[in-house]
Write a protein that holds these residues in place. Sequence first.
Motif, short mmCIF file in Angstrom:
data_model
loop_
_atom_site.label_atom_id
_atom_site.label_comp_id
_atom_site.label_asym_id
_atom_site.label_seq_id
_atom_site.Cartn_x
_atom_site.Cartn_y
_atom_site.Cartn_z
N UNK A 1 -101.94 27.19 -96.75
CA UNK A 1 -100.69 27.93 -96.64
C UNK A 1 -100.13 28.03 -95.22
N UNK A 2 -100.90 27.69 -94.20
CA UNK A 2 -100.45 27.86 -92.82
C UNK A 2 -100.67 26.60 -92.01
N UNK A 3 -99.84 26.42 -91.00
CA UNK A 3 -100.06 25.38 -90.01
C UNK A 3 -99.99 26.02 -88.62
N UNK A 4 -100.65 25.39 -87.70
CA UNK A 4 -100.64 25.93 -86.35
C UNK A 4 -101.46 25.06 -85.42
N UNK A 5 -101.98 25.70 -84.41
CA UNK A 5 -102.74 24.99 -83.40
C UNK A 5 -103.88 25.88 -82.91
N UNK A 6 -105.01 25.27 -82.65
CA UNK A 6 -106.13 25.97 -82.02
C UNK A 6 -106.13 25.56 -80.55
N UNK A 7 -106.05 26.54 -79.68
CA UNK A 7 -105.97 26.31 -78.24
C UNK A 7 -107.24 26.76 -77.55
N UNK A 8 -107.69 25.99 -76.60
CA UNK A 8 -108.75 26.40 -75.69
C UNK A 8 -108.09 26.50 -74.33
N UNK B 1 -97.85 33.63 -84.82
CA UNK B 1 -98.78 34.74 -85.02
C UNK B 1 -100.09 34.35 -84.36
N UNK B 2 -100.61 35.25 -83.53
CA UNK B 2 -101.94 35.03 -82.97
C UNK B 2 -102.92 35.51 -84.04
N UNK B 3 -103.46 34.55 -84.79
CA UNK B 3 -104.33 34.88 -85.92
C UNK B 3 -105.75 35.17 -85.47
N UNK B 4 -106.16 34.61 -84.36
CA UNK B 4 -107.52 34.80 -83.87
C UNK B 4 -107.53 34.54 -82.38
N UNK B 5 -108.26 35.37 -81.66
CA UNK B 5 -108.44 35.18 -80.22
C UNK B 5 -109.86 35.59 -79.89
N UNK B 6 -110.60 34.68 -79.29
CA UNK B 6 -111.99 34.94 -78.93
C UNK B 6 -112.19 34.55 -77.48
N UNK B 7 -112.87 35.39 -76.73
CA UNK B 7 -113.28 35.05 -75.38
C UNK B 7 -114.63 34.34 -75.53
N UNK B 8 -114.64 33.04 -75.29
CA UNK B 8 -115.87 32.26 -75.53
C UNK B 8 -116.75 32.13 -74.30
N UNK C 1 -110.36 31.03 -76.87
CA UNK C 1 -110.06 30.21 -78.04
C UNK C 1 -109.02 30.99 -78.83
N UNK C 2 -107.87 30.38 -79.08
CA UNK C 2 -106.76 31.07 -79.74
C UNK C 2 -106.28 30.25 -80.93
N UNK C 3 -106.16 30.88 -82.08
CA UNK C 3 -105.54 30.25 -83.24
C UNK C 3 -104.13 30.80 -83.33
N UNK C 4 -103.15 29.92 -83.11
CA UNK C 4 -101.75 30.28 -83.10
C UNK C 4 -101.08 29.64 -84.31
N UNK C 5 -100.60 30.49 -85.24
CA UNK C 5 -99.98 30.00 -86.47
C UNK C 5 -98.47 30.02 -86.36
N UNK C 6 -97.84 28.99 -86.91
CA UNK C 6 -96.38 28.95 -86.95
C UNK C 6 -95.88 29.96 -87.97
#
Length: 97
Positions: A39-46, A74-81, A91-96
């Motif tokens: 249901x979603x598209x986006x990008x995972x950023x490091x 939408x910032x769906x997930x953000x983790x300090x790795x 690490x950031x999961x950014x959804x359109x």
Amino acid sequence: MHMTLPHRRLHRALAASAACHGLTFHPLGLHERPWSSATFTGVRLTIDLAIAGGDAAAWLDALPEEDLPVPAAIVADLIVTRRRGDRATLEVLLLEQ
């Protein structure tokens, strides 16, 4: 380092959050991987950061729970790795939207 529009918007949201903690940061590196689900598209950023000023540890501790306003995403997930002195990796999961 080339930043696309969603990355620049995320950068502005992170910069505003850092400023509230008396910090500034400089991105040292950015790696992007496409991400999608049924249901979603986006990008995972490091994102590798150099952080200056204030209490970086407190900001990094609070950051995963913060509601970062990123227009059209939408910032769906953000983790300090990783943390090391004045450096950190996010690490950031950014959804359109």
